[in-house]
Design a protein around this motif. Structure first.
Motif, PDB file in Angstrom:
ATOM      1  N   PHE A  80       0.836  -1.205   0.000  1.00 15.05           N
ATOM      2  CA  PHE A  80       0.000   0.000   0.000  1.00 15.05           C
ATOM      3  C   PHE A  80       0.873   1.259   0.000  1.00 15.05           C
ATOM      4  O   PHE A  80       0.583   2.231  -0.710  1.00 15.05           O
ATOM      5  CB  PHE A  80      -0.936   0.003   1.208  1.00 15.05           C
ATOM      6  CG  PHE A  80      -2.007  -1.051   1.168  1.00 15.05           C
ATOM      7  CD1 PHE A  80      -2.648  -1.374  -0.023  1.00 15.05           C
ATOM      8  CD2 PHE A  80      -2.390  -1.722   2.322  1.00 15.05           C
ATOM      9  CE1 PHE A  80      -3.643  -2.352  -0.065  1.00 15.05           C
ATOM     10  CE2 PHE A  80      -3.378  -2.689   2.299  1.00 15.05           C
ATOM     11  CZ  PHE A  80      -4.001  -3.011   1.101  1.00 15.05           C
ATOM     12  N   TYR A  90      -4.976   1.354  -7.248  1.00 14.19           N
ATOM     13  CA  TYR A  90      -5.507   0.165  -6.597  1.00 14.19           C
ATOM     14  C   TYR A  90      -6.838   0.532  -5.966  1.00 14.19           C
ATOM     15  O   TYR A  90      -7.177   1.714  -5.835  1.00 14.19           O
ATOM     16  CB  TYR A  90      -4.525  -0.393  -5.564  1.00 14.19           C
ATOM     17  CG  TYR A  90      -4.416   0.421  -4.287  1.00 14.19           C
ATOM     18  CD1 TYR A  90      -5.059   0.020  -3.118  1.00 14.19           C
ATOM     19  CD2 TYR A  90      -3.658   1.588  -4.242  1.00 14.19           C
ATOM     20  CE1 TYR A  90      -4.947   0.766  -1.947  1.00 14.19           C
ATOM     21  CE2 TYR A  90      -3.544   2.334  -3.073  1.00 14.19           C
ATOM     22  CZ  TYR A  90      -4.191   1.916  -1.929  1.00 14.19           C
ATOM     23  OH  TYR A  90      -4.090   2.655  -0.777  1.00 14.19           O
ATOM     24  N   LYS A  91      -7.627  -0.464  -5.584  1.00 13.66           N
ATOM     25  CA  LYS A  91      -8.934  -0.230  -4.970  1.00 13.66           C
ATOM     26  C   LYS A  91      -9.040  -1.049  -3.689  1.00 13.66           C
ATOM     27  O   LYS A  91      -8.815  -2.263  -3.694  1.00 13.66           O
ATOM     28  CB  LYS A  91     -10.058  -0.630  -5.922  1.00 13.66           C
ATOM     29  CG  LYS A  91     -10.152   0.186  -7.191  1.00 13.66           C
ATOM     30  CD  LYS A  91     -11.284  -0.315  -8.073  1.00 13.66           C
ATOM     31  CE  LYS A  91     -11.348   0.439  -9.403  1.00 13.66           C
ATOM     32  NZ  LYS A  91     -12.421  -0.097 -10.279  1.00 13.66           N
ATOM     33  N   LYS A  92      -9.401  -0.390  -2.604  1.00 16.78           N
ATOM     34  CA  LYS A  92      -9.624  -1.064  -1.329  1.00 16.78           C
ATOM     35  C   LYS A  92     -11.104  -1.434  -1.270  1.00 16.78           C
ATOM     36  O   LYS A  92     -11.924  -0.730  -0.698  1.00 16.78           O
ATOM     37  CB  LYS A  92      -9.229  -0.157  -0.171  1.00 16.78           C
ATOM     38  CG  LYS A  92      -9.108  -0.871   1.155  1.00 16.78           C
ATOM     39  CD  LYS A  92      -8.431  -0.024   2.218  1.00 16.78           C
ATOM     40  CE  LYS A  92      -6.933   0.081   1.982  1.00 16.78           C
ATOM     41  NZ  LYS A  92      -6.224   0.710   3.120  1.00 16.78           N
ATOM     42  N   CYS A  93     -11.436  -2.558  -1.904  1.00 18.02           N
ATOM     43  CA  CYS A  93     -12.841  -2.940  -2.082  1.00 18.02           C
ATOM     44  C   CYS A  93     -13.346  -3.909  -1.026  1.00 18.02           C
ATOM     45  O   CYS A  93     -14.551  -4.151  -0.931  1.00 18.02           O
ATOM     46  CB  CYS A  93     -13.042  -3.543  -3.471  1.00 18.02           C
ATOM     47  SG  CYS A  93     -11.956  -4.914  -3.830  1.00 18.02           S
ATOM     48  N   HIS A 149      -9.983  -4.259   4.374  1.00 19.03           N
ATOM     49  CA  HIS A 149      -8.769  -3.731   3.752  1.00 19.03           C
ATOM     50  C   HIS A 149      -8.254  -4.588   2.594  1.00 19.03           C
ATOM     51  O   HIS A 149      -7.274  -4.210   1.939  1.00 19.03           O
ATOM     52  CB  HIS A 149      -7.678  -3.556   4.812  1.00 19.03           C
ATOM     53  CG  HIS A 149      -8.006  -2.513   5.830  1.00 19.03           C
ATOM     54  ND1 HIS A 149      -7.912  -1.165   5.570  1.00 19.03           N
ATOM     55  CD2 HIS A 149      -8.471  -2.623   7.104  1.00 19.03           C
ATOM     56  CE1 HIS A 149      -8.281  -0.482   6.641  1.00 19.03           C
ATOM     57  NE2 HIS A 149      -8.636  -1.335   7.584  1.00 19.03           N
ATOM     58  N   THR A 150      -8.874  -5.742   2.352  1.00 16.76           N
ATOM     59  CA  THR A 150      -8.497  -6.525   1.167  1.00 16.76           C
ATOM     60  C   THR A 150      -8.732  -5.663  -0.073  1.00 16.76           C
ATOM     61  O   THR A 150      -9.762  -5.006  -0.207  1.00 16.76           O
ATOM     62  CB  THR A 150      -9.318  -7.818   1.095  1.00 16.76           C
ATOM     63  OG1 THR A 150      -9.044  -8.619   2.251  1.00 16.76           O
ATOM     64  CG2 THR A 150      -8.974  -8.605  -0.161  1.00 16.76           C
ATOM     65  N   SER A 151      -7.777  -5.678  -0.980  1.00 16.54           N
ATOM     66  CA  SER A 151      -7.797  -4.747  -2.114  1.00 16.54           C
ATOM     67  C   SER A 151      -7.519  -5.466  -3.418  1.00 16.54           C
ATOM     68  O   SER A 151      -7.236  -6.675  -3.436  1.00 16.54           O
ATOM     69  CB  SER A 151      -6.751  -3.640  -1.891  1.00 16.54           C
ATOM     70  OG  SER A 151      -6.982  -2.952  -0.673  1.00 16.54           O
TER      71      SER A 151
END
Length: 422
Positions: A80, A90-93, A149-151
């Protein structure tokens, strides 16, 4: 030709771990330290590092106190920071691991306890379908674990960024360098005792070598005189996809099933992509080629080597029915779709299409057991033998997430093993 080139360190393999380590070591050692990265393809990140679901894992699944558990979370936090510093999108989805029936609740609870032991940040349990729908309105289930917090990221973009940083600090990269010989002189009085030869006839010398060769880690280790165990078995993961106009209203988080602890794979799942589409999968079927991205890719040497290995014969006996089930899901994608619809009933089967595939380097022991943790070793056998070569023997998922942490781990090993390099 590069026959006159000599280096203090050569890193073999331009995947994400090789590139991350090359970048870190070149940044850390004195500027005069000569470091080269050799890669058999025309670009870095061509295989596993560029053909995966693109998830930045947070360490829910891995055995507490294992290298995977430690290096995954450490690597994710490092990643990160790197993304932000280098402008990598990136995306913290987030991620939901969903139990769809009561019989899965005990395994889900075990997974939650495991994630707490691994210090997964802000992980929590969603007790019912109403709580699940607050996160993902189209999901169904009786309970879930939520990791906010998995992205997601494009790991190939990251790999190329690592390579560029390495080059900017004075490192050198050799592409199309397919290694065919890795010879050590019998006398270590020679300043550059290791000779690396490529299929095209290129030759370079080095004081020390690190191999990060993924699908070929066993063969490259054998070239140096080390054991070929654990053996690499190629496992193809085939992906399905949803187009953008469907994906945008379906789910926004990673949706995973409760994993079966008897198997090393996580089951088919929903993975948002950086372009806005959604990937579905992967399954896990044996490949007959270490670069077998389709059923048409067959390599006789790879197939015979796999079939003749005692560990594979034991594995095939133990997992016959599971293997046949995965094969059936590969041939008939409606089986996969039906499985996925347990979690998202609105998944439109008519919009699902086959896309790409990746091949995972699954390390296998001679006794038939699957290697679960990261494995690193060296060429040193006796206590009086100086170590000249370090090997990354097993680093599948979460290898990409862990890459910067693995690079630090390998550099620490170099400090103790490569006595006059660091």
């Amino acid at each position: 030709m590069v026959s006159s080139k000599s280096y203090d360190l050569v890193i073999v393999g331009g995947g994400i771990i090789g590139c991350a380590t090359a970048m870190l070591v070149k940044r850390t050692l004195p500027a005069s330290t000569r470091i080269a990265l050799v890669e058999k393809e025309h670009e870095v990140g061509y295989h596993q590092s560029g053909r995966n679901s693109g998830v930045v894992h947070m360490g829910l699944y891995y055995k507490p106190n294992s290298l995977k558990a430690k290096l995954c979370l450490e690597g994710a936090l490092e990643a990160f920071s790197y993304f932000k510093a280098n402008g990598i999108p990136y995306k913290k989805c987030g991620k939901l691991v969903i139990a769809v029936k009561d019989g899965e609740l005990s395994k889900l609870d075990d997974l939650y306890k495991n994630s707490l032991q691994n210090s997964v940040p802000e992980v929590r349990v969603l007790e019912n379908v109403q709580e699940i729908k607050k996160i993902e309105p189209n999901c169904e289930g009786v309970s879930a674990i939520y990791s906010p917090h998995t992205s997601i990221v494009d790991w190939k973009v990251v790999t190329k960024s690592f390579e560029l940083s390495f080059l900017k600090t004075g490192g050198e990269t050799f592409k199309n360098f397919e290694l065919t010989a890795l010879n050590k002189f019998s006398s270590f009085n020679e300043k550059f005792p290791i000779v690396l030869k490529s299929k095209s006839g290129q030759t370079i010398k080095s004081r020390y070598v690190l191999t990060c060769c993924g699908l070929y880690s066993d063969r490259i280790a054998k070239l140096s005189g080390s054991s070929s165990d654990p053996k690499i078995v190629p496992v193809r993961g085939e992906y399905l996809s949803l187009p953008l106009h469907v994906a945008k209203d379906l789910v926004s988080a990673n949706i995973y099933p409760v994993p079966d602890p008897k198997f090393p794979f996580l089951g088919v799942h929903f993975t948002p992509r950086m372009d806005g589409s959604i990937w579905l999968g992967p399954n896990a079927v044996l490949a007959s080629h270490r670069e077998g991205y389709s059923y048409c890719d067959v390599n006789l040497q790879d197939t015979l080597e796999m079939l003749s290995y005692p560990g594979f014969q034991k594995l095939a006996t133990n997992y016959t029915f599971k293997g046949l089930d995965e094969l059936a899901s590969s041939l008939f994608i409606n089986r996969q779709i039906k499985n996925l619809q347990q979690y998202v009933p609105k998944l439109p089967a008519s919009q699902v299409t086959r896309i790409s595939a990746g091949v995972r380097a699954q390390a296998l022991n001679r006794d038939g057991s699957l290697v679960d943790d990261f494995v690193f070793d060296s060429d040193a056998v006796g206590s009086n033998q100086q170590c000249r070569i370090l090997h990354v023997r097993n680093a599948p998922s979460p290898g990409a997430t862990s890459s910067l942490a693995i690079a630090k781990y390998l550099f620490a090993k170099m400090k103790t093993s490569f006595v006059d390099l660091v």
